[in-house]
Design an enzyme around this catalytic site. Structure first.
Site, PDB file in Angstrom:
ATOM      1  N   ASP A  11      -2.061  -4.790   5.875  1.00 55.75           N
ATOM      2  CA  ASP A  11      -1.347  -5.741   5.028  1.00 55.75           C
ATOM      3  C   ASP A  11      -1.916  -7.156   5.095  1.00 55.75           C
ATOM      4  OD1 ASP A  11       0.330  -3.602   4.472  1.00 55.75           O
ATOM      5  OD2 ASP A  11       1.685  -4.118   6.119  1.00 55.75           O
ATOM      6  N   LYS A  14      -5.701  -7.166   1.365  1.00 56.91           N
ATOM      7  CA  LYS A  14      -6.912  -6.507   0.859  1.00 56.91           C
ATOM      8  C   LYS A  14      -6.826  -6.320  -0.657  1.00 56.91           C
ATOM      9  CE  LYS A  14      -6.075  -3.089   3.760  1.00 56.91           C
ATOM     10  NZ  LYS A  14      -5.020  -3.640   4.638  1.00 56.91           N
ATOM     11  N   GLY A  15      -5.633  -5.856  -1.124  1.00 56.76           N
ATOM     12  CA  GLY A  15      -5.472  -5.573  -2.555  1.00 56.76           C
ATOM     13  C   GLY A  15      -5.757  -6.781  -3.412  1.00 56.76           C
ATOM     14  N   LYS A  16      -5.184  -7.911  -3.033  1.00 59.93           N
ATOM     15  CA  LYS A  16      -5.374  -9.132  -3.812  1.00 59.93           C
ATOM     16  C   LYS A  16      -6.861  -9.496  -3.885  1.00 59.93           C
ATOM     17  CE  LYS A  16      -5.360 -13.967  -3.629  1.00 59.93           C
ATOM     18  NZ  LYS A  16      -4.844 -15.292  -3.388  1.00 59.93           N
ATOM     19  N   GLY A  38      -0.307   0.237   0.990  1.00 56.81           N
ATOM     20  CA  GLY A  38       0.428  -0.500  -0.033  1.00 56.81           C
ATOM     21  C   GLY A  38      -0.365  -1.755  -0.313  1.00 56.81           C
ATOM     22  N   HIS A  39      -1.137  -1.749  -1.391  1.00 65.65           N
ATOM     23  CA  HIS A  39      -2.011  -2.885  -1.703  1.00 65.65           C
ATOM     24  C   HIS A  39      -1.418  -3.632  -2.898  1.00 65.65           C
ATOM     25  CE1 HIS A  39      -5.664  -0.806   0.388  1.00 65.65           C
ATOM     26  NE2 HIS A  39      -4.642  -1.001   1.188  1.00 65.65           N
ATOM     27  N   GLN A 223      -5.337   0.495   5.556  1.00 67.46           N
ATOM     28  CA  GLN A 223      -4.981   0.212   6.942  1.00 67.46           C
ATOM     29  C   GLN A 223      -5.951  -0.844   7.516  1.00 67.46           C
ATOM     30  OE1 GLN A 223      -5.101   3.874   6.050  1.00 67.46           O
ATOM     31  NE2 GLN A 223      -3.166   3.203   5.227  1.00 67.46           N
ATOM     32  N   GLY A 301       9.226  -1.139   2.829  1.00 65.29           N
ATOM     33  CA  GLY A 301      10.263  -2.176   2.882  1.00 65.29           C
ATOM     34  C   GLY A 301      10.660  -2.561   4.302  1.00 65.29           C
TER      35      GLY A 301
HETATM   36  P1  GDP Z   1      -2.880  -5.131   1.817  1.00 58.77           P
HETATM   37  O1  GDP Z   1      -2.231  -3.871   2.260  1.00 58.77           O
HETATM   38  O2  GDP Z   1      -3.911  -5.619   2.775  1.00 58.77           O
HETATM   39  O3  GDP Z   1      -3.396  -5.070   0.414  1.00 58.77           O
HETATM   40  O4  GDP Z   1      -1.732  -6.249   1.831  1.00 58.77           O
HETATM   41  P2  GDP Z   1      -0.241  -6.086   1.239  1.00 58.77           P
HETATM   42  O5  GDP Z   1      -0.312  -6.163  -0.223  1.00 58.77           O
HETATM   43  O6  GDP Z   1       0.448  -4.922   1.855  1.00 58.77           O
HETATM   44  O7  GDP Z   1       0.462  -7.361   1.872  1.00 58.77           O
HETATM   45  C1  GDP Z   1      -0.006  -8.647   1.645  1.00 58.77           C
HETATM   46  C2  GDP Z   1       1.129  -9.451   0.995  1.00 58.77           C
HETATM   47  O8  GDP Z   1       0.807 -10.821   1.045  1.00 58.77           O
HETATM   48  C3  GDP Z   1       1.335  -9.122  -0.457  1.00 58.77           C
HETATM   49  O9  GDP Z   1       2.684  -9.322  -0.765  1.00 58.77           O
HETATM   50  C4  GDP Z   1       0.448 -10.159  -1.172  1.00 58.77           C
HETATM   51  O10 GDP Z   1       0.915 -10.437  -2.481  1.00 58.77           O
HETATM   52  C5  GDP Z   1       0.626 -11.348  -0.267  1.00 58.77           C
HETATM   53  N1  GDP Z   1      -0.514 -12.250  -0.148  1.00 58.77           N
HETATM   54  C6  GDP Z   1      -1.844 -11.982  -0.164  1.00 58.77           C
HETATM   55  N2  GDP Z   1      -2.550 -13.099   0.129  1.00 58.77           N
HETATM   56  C7  GDP Z   1      -1.634 -14.088   0.334  1.00 58.77           C
HETATM   57  C8  GDP Z   1      -1.741 -15.466   0.681  1.00 58.77           C
HETATM   58  O11 GDP Z   1      -2.815 -16.018   0.898  1.00 58.77           O
HETATM   59  N3  GDP Z   1      -0.566 -16.157   0.813  1.00 58.77           N
HETATM   60  C9  GDP Z   1       0.652 -15.580   0.606  1.00 58.77           C
HETATM   61  N4  GDP Z   1       1.740 -16.335   0.757  1.00 58.77           N
HETATM   62  N5  GDP Z   1       0.779 -14.298   0.282  1.00 58.77           N
HETATM   63  C10 GDP Z   1      -0.342 -13.547   0.156  1.00 58.77           C
HETATM   64  P1  IMO Z   2      -2.340  -1.058   4.155  1.00 60.13           P
HETATM   65  O1  IMO Z   2      -3.526  -0.347   3.560  1.00 60.13           O
HETATM   66  C1  IMO Z   2       0.313  -1.502   7.583  1.00 60.13           C
HETATM   67  C2  IMO Z   2       0.983   2.077  10.034  1.00 60.13           C
HETATM   68  C3  IMO Z   2       2.392   2.646  10.068  1.00 60.13           C
HETATM   69  C4  IMO Z   2       2.426   3.233  11.461  1.00 60.13           C
HETATM   70  C5  IMO Z   2       1.001   3.793  11.610  1.00 60.13           C
HETATM   71  C6  IMO Z   2       0.882   5.263  11.285  1.00 60.13           C
HETATM   72  O2  IMO Z   2      -1.301  -1.435   3.173  1.00 60.13           O
HETATM   73  O3  IMO Z   2      -2.776  -2.160   5.042  1.00 60.13           O
HETATM   74  P2  IMO Z   2       0.880   6.638   9.011  1.00 60.13           P
HETATM   75  O4  IMO Z   2       1.898   6.724   7.923  1.00 60.13           O
HETATM   76  O5  IMO Z   2      -0.447   6.152   8.581  1.00 60.13           O
HETATM   77  O6  IMO Z   2       0.789   7.925   9.811  1.00 60.13           O
HETATM   78  O7  IMO Z   2       1.478   5.539  10.038  1.00 60.13           O
HETATM   79  O8  IMO Z   2       0.188   3.038  10.727  1.00 60.13           O
HETATM   80  N1  IMO Z   2       0.394   1.917   8.685  1.00 60.13           N
HETATM   81  C7  IMO Z   2       0.246   0.734   8.076  1.00 60.13           C
HETATM   82  N2  IMO Z   2       0.635  -0.502   8.443  1.00 60.13           N
HETATM   83  N3  IMO Z   2      -0.388  -1.329   6.450  1.00 60.13           N
HETATM   84  C8  IMO Z   2      -0.813  -0.095   6.086  1.00 60.13           C
HETATM   85  O9  IMO Z   2      -1.639   0.111   5.046  1.00 60.13           O
HETATM   86  C9  IMO Z   2      -0.453   1.009   6.886  1.00 60.13           C
HETATM   87  N4  IMO Z   2      -0.663   2.335   6.805  1.00 60.13           N
HETATM   88  C10 IMO Z   2      -0.157   2.871   7.919  1.00 60.13           C
HETATM   89  O10 IMO Z   2       3.345   1.618   9.899  1.00 60.13           O
HETATM   90  O11 IMO Z   2       2.571   2.205  12.412  1.00 60.13           O
HETATM   91 MG    MG Z   3      -0.315  -3.127   2.616  1.00 66.50          MG
END
Ligand code: GDP
Ligand code: IMO
Ligand code: MG
Length: 423
Positions: A11, A14-16, A38-39, A223, A301
């Protein structure tokens, strides 16, 4: 091929970043994981979270690939595509998405078994996303699983039904309330029919041919390093290879073909699920950062645990991935704090640890460096010169400590909220 991957516990944003840079590429290819990812991407003020789909899916001219190293849940995939089309009616995934025939399928009972193991005290509770990820990957390693390419074989339905029945017998031994077998089986085969609308192919040949033709490929990791099955904080990890070498094996591309390796890190740390988190901030401050940074799982969530930036972990992640550029996100979330801490090393009774390697002795404790915080809303800044001096100091401190340049500073969730850092 360039690679984007997470350097912490997921999290990182990466997606952004991928959504933004994918316009410079011909192909975006997911190499690991599945619907556990979840990107999040923001477009036109709206936000979507991609799970199995590559983050270049919005780019008309970009071919998107679901790679061999991934696990694909047809039921989740169908929902994701329908959600995507509702989000943006102009996207044409049937045209710009191809799927590896060798990617493994997540079956409905994999998800039930995931829940079963998480809730059964006889197993270690990992805090998984309950998407059946470990069950699909473990059946792959056991050589008992089915792959995307198997969908086209005449005995596919029989093989799936055999596995579902077998798994149900196993699950019946527990006290879990199970859905009717027929129901999940019907839902699965409907999703398979939907999946068949998409092109399945030998993506290794497709990608290597593209590279030979000088097309630009971007590999997308899900991840992150500290969740890697081998190098992460085992057993509290995911079940795939999340690192740069995982990109090569997951896509069938030689390490010789790798160029830039973009490592994404937050200006602090978060973690969902169980496992070590030595810089964790408990109490009110942690809650404040969680609320300000909207740190709730994009996928499940769940509230994310919050911690200070962990340099020993980051150095390790940079090392095992060979990161060439660091992208720092979410510094805006720390704005307005009087001071910001960074863990520079760990102290033991008889020495220090500068670089952790997924494991940490029980008696090691983090040493925090207190740095002056920065003020103001940095999310609208367009020029790096206008960044607060304290944030500039923070960034140059990190540049020195990490030995790899921070080349982008993300200042908000929006597409345009990113600064390219000079030299
Ligand atoms: P990913 O799994 O690496 O793609 O990241 P996620 O999307 O799960 O979580 C990153 C969260 O931070 C998302 O809600 C993005 O919209 C948000 N986000 C990304 N870059 C920034 C940033 O520089 N500042 C803030 N405030 N939010 C960001
Ligand atoms: P992105 O790509 C954050 C965590 C789970 C748990 C462990 C194992 O959005 O960064 P799993 O369902 O893979 O067997 O769970 O890994 N986990 C993540 N945490 N971002 C993710 O993906 C994750 N994918 C799995 O919370 O601790
Ligand atoms: Mg994520």
């Amino acid at each position: 091929m360039d690679i984007v991957l997470g350097l912490q516990w997921g999290d990182e944003g990466k997606g952004k970043f991928i959504d933004l840079i994918s316009e410079d590429y011909d192909i975006t290819a997911r190499f690991n994981g599945g619907a556990n990812a979840g990107h999040s991407i923001e477009r036109n003020g709206k936000r979507i979270t991609l799970k199995s789909l590559p983050s270049g899916i919005f780019m008309k001219g970009v071919q998107n690939v679901i790679g061999t190293g991934t696990v694909l849940d047809p039921v989740s995939f169908r929902k994701e595509i329908l959600n995507l089309l509702q989000f943006d009616g102009t996207v044409q995934p049937e045209q710009n998405l191809i799927i590896s025939r060798k990617a493994h399928l997540v079956l409905p009972t994999h998800k039930l078994l995931d829940v079963f193991m998480e809730e059964n005290p006889e197993y270690t509770t990992i805090g998984t996303t309950r998407n059946g990820i470990a069950q699909a990957y473990s059946n792959k390693i056991l050589r008992q699983n089915l792959r995307v390419g198997d969908m086209d074989s005449p005995d596919f339905r029989g093989r799936v039904e055999h596995i579902l029945k077998r798994d149900f017998r196993l699950l019946a031994g527990g006290d879990m309330i199970l859905p009717p077998l027929e129901e999940i089986s019907n839902e699965f085969f409907e999703a398979i029919d939907f999946l068949k609308k998409f092109t399945r192919t030998e993506i290794e040949i497709f990608l290597n041919t593209a590279i030979f033709e000088r097309k630009k490929v971007l590999a997308e990791g899900s991840q992150a390093a500290m969740l890697d099955i081998d190098h992460g904080t085992y057993p509290y990890v995911t079940s795939s290879s999340t690192t740069a070498s995982g990109a090569c094996s997951g896509l069938g591309i030689s390490p010789k073909k790798v160029g830039e390796i973009f490592g994404i890190a937050k200006a602090y740390c978060t973690r969902v699920g169980n496992g070590m988190f030595p810089t964790e901030i408990l109490g009110r401050l942690g809650e404040e950062i969680r609320d300000k940074g909207n740190e709730f799982g994009s996928n499940t969530g769940r509230p994310r645990r919050i911690g200070w930036l962990d340099l020993p972990a980051l150095r390790y992640a940079i090392m095992i991935n060979g990161v060439t550029q660091v992208i720092l996100t979410k510094a805006d979330v720390l704005s307005g704090m009087e001071s910001v801490s960074v863990c520079t090393h760990y102290e033991l009774e008889d020495g220090t640890i500068e670089q952790i390697s997924g494991v940490l002795p029980d008696n090691a404790h983090p040493v925090l460096k207190l740095m002056k915080g920065w003020e103001g809303d940095i999310s609208a800044i367009e020029n790096t010169d206008d960044l607060p001096i304290e944030l500039k100091d923070f960034l140059s401190f990190l540049n020195n400590e990490l030995g790899v340049p921070i080349t982008y500073l993300s200042t908000g969730p929006g597409r345009e909220q990113i600064l390219k850092m000079e030299g």
